[in-house]
Design a protein around this motif. Structure first.
Motif, short mmCIF file in Angstrom:
data_model
loop_
_atom_site.label_atom_id
_atom_site.label_comp_id
_atom_site.label_asym_id
_atom_site.label_seq_id
_atom_site.Cartn_x
_atom_site.Cartn_y
_atom_site.Cartn_z
N SER A 1 0.83 -1.21 0.00
CA SER A 1 0.00 0.00 0.00
C SER A 1 0.87 1.26 0.00
N ASN B 1 0.86 4.25 -2.85
CA ASN B 1 0.74 5.69 -2.58
C ASN B 1 1.89 6.48 -3.21
N ASP C 1 2.04 4.86 -7.70
CA ASP C 1 0.83 4.93 -8.53
C ASP C 1 0.85 3.95 -9.70
N ASP D 1 -5.80 1.95 3.25
CA ASP D 1 -4.44 2.52 3.31
C ASP D 1 -4.01 3.29 2.06
N VAL D 2 -4.77 3.16 0.97
CA VAL D 2 -4.35 3.82 -0.27
C VAL D 2 -5.18 5.08 -0.49
N TYR D 3 -4.47 6.16 -0.71
CA TYR D 3 -5.11 7.47 -0.93
C TYR D 3 -5.95 7.44 -2.20
N ASN D 4 -7.19 7.86 -2.11
CA ASN D 4 -8.07 7.96 -3.27
C ASN D 4 -8.19 6.66 -4.05
N TYR D 5 -8.29 5.55 -3.31
CA TYR D 5 -8.26 4.23 -3.96
C TYR D 5 -9.40 4.04 -4.96
#
Ligand SMILES: [Zn+2]
Length: 393
Positions: free
Chosen positions: A326, A330, A333, A362-366
């Motif tokens: 994860s 982040n 990408d 845990d991933v931004y803007n998944y």
């Protein structure tokens, strides 16, 4: 402003590559389709096709037409148009394979090497290449080059700065080998194994490749480029500290991911748990296994049989890996994450499930991303195929 001179030779090479790429992607194209997809003029495309046909890289077949008159001419890649040899230098052997223009394996040879000196290894490479050329004489005059994959730090695709497994330091292996062979030689780091996981016709532009075997590491392709970093150490995911003050890692730090999920670490843990009575692998004969690879193979059987200890350990391994992956998502990408190595083969489904679950938190803007997780499919061929593709591309 000073104008750069136009390099017509370079443009011609780029156009040839474009036509080859389009034919690989589409399989078969008519001349009209090729012009449409490439944007090339009729005269330019005709001269490129004539040149590629002359080199034997493409073949023409008569198509069918519902209209009267001349049938259209279809173009496709000639798999036998050219070949490349991929070579992997292992600690005790040389493994070499011959690949056609579509990166399909024609044949491979494994040769044991007891003397690890650069001269002896170069002589062994020369011998295996000679054997391949003798076994496949039609490829001899059409082999474009030999790609040699070496574990370690490689400079300028030629110079081995350091290879711990081979015990080499500052070896100009390209020069050494080129002096023995009359086919161009290129030296690659082991990152080229990623290319074996991609379709040669449409390579991924953003990819993270995680290898979980005796060690844990990753390779990264961003915007179509294989990344190296300032010191060639990009992607050391195995040395992300998961448990501060945890077990001592081979790198000198404590609690690295590698101390928790490498094949050696899991095998050690299973043996310890058997000693403590926590793991009772009845029927799996795990107690008598020596090598981490065989312990992990037995563990994989336990997981498949639904053994509660085996499954719980797989979930634990998956959780640690998913947190580290994860972080990579982040930062890098990627569009695809490929899991390789014998540990990933043993419990791929558990790893995939945990990673996807962890991405949610845990991933931004998944939700705005689309990330595929795949299992490496090349196995033992990964390095020689990756080295050969690097030549063919
Ligand atoms: Zn470490």
């Amino acid at each position: 402003m000073k104008k750069e001179p136009v390099d017509f030779k370079d443009i011609a090479v780029q156009n040839e590559k474009l036509v080859i790429t389009l034919l690989r992607r589409h399989g078969v194209l008519s001349q009209t389709q090729l012009r449409k997809y490439s944007g090339l003029s009729m005269s330019t495309s005709s001269s490129i096709i004539a040149r590629l046909r002359g080199k034997g890289y493409i073949i023409e077949t008569k198509g069918v037409s519902s209209k009267r008159g001349a049938k259209p001419v279809n173009l496709s890649i000639n798999p036998g148009g050219c070949y490349a040899v991929g070579v992997e230098l292992r600690t005790d052997s040389v493994y070499a394979g011959l690949f056609d223009f579509n990166a399909n394996l024609e044949g491979d040879i494994l040769k044991s090497v007891s003397d690890k000196s650069p001269e002896a290894v170069a002589a062994a490479v020369k011998e295996t290449v000679g054997m391949l050329m003798a076994d496949y004489p039609y490829a001899a005059s059409r082999t474009q080059g030999i790609g040699v994959a070496i574990s370690g730090s490689i400079r300028d695709n030629s110079f081995v700065v350091l290879s711990s497994p081979l015990g080499w330091k500052n070896v100009d292996f390209k020069q050494l080998l080129s002096g023995m062979l009359d086919i161009p030689v290129v030296i690659y780091p082991t990152q080229v194994r990623m290319f074996a996981e991609m379709d040669i016709e449409s390579p991924h532009r953003n990819m993270v490749y995680v290898n979980i075997g005796n060690g844990v590491g990753s390779h990264v392709i961003l915007d179509g480029h294989l990344c190296g970093g300032a010191t060639g150490r990009i992607g050391e995911i195995g040395h992300v500290v998961m448990i501060p003050q945890g077990k001592l890692c081979g790198c000198g730090n404590r609690g690295c991911l590698e101390t928790l999920i490498s094949g050696r670490a899991i095998a050690r843990r299973i043996r310890e748990d058997i000693g403590k009575g926590l793991c009772q692998p009845r029927g799996f004969d795990i107690e008598n296994c020596d090598l981490p690879e065989t312990v992990i193979a037995r563990w994989s059987e336990m997981i498949a049989a639904g053994d509660s200890y085996g499954v719980a350990l797989a979930r634990e391994v998956a959780l640690y890996l998913s947190r580290a992956v994860s972080v990579m998502v982040n930062i890098c990408d990627p569009q695809i994450i490929t899991l390789a190595g014998y540990v990933a083969q043993a419990c791929f489904e558990h790893l995939k499930e945990a990673i996807l679950e962890t991405f949610e938190t845990d991933v931004y803007n998944y939700s705005e991303r689309s990330i595929k997780i795949t299992k490496a499919r090349s196995g033992n061929l990964a390095l020689i195929k990756g080295a050969a593709i690097s030549i063919l591309q």
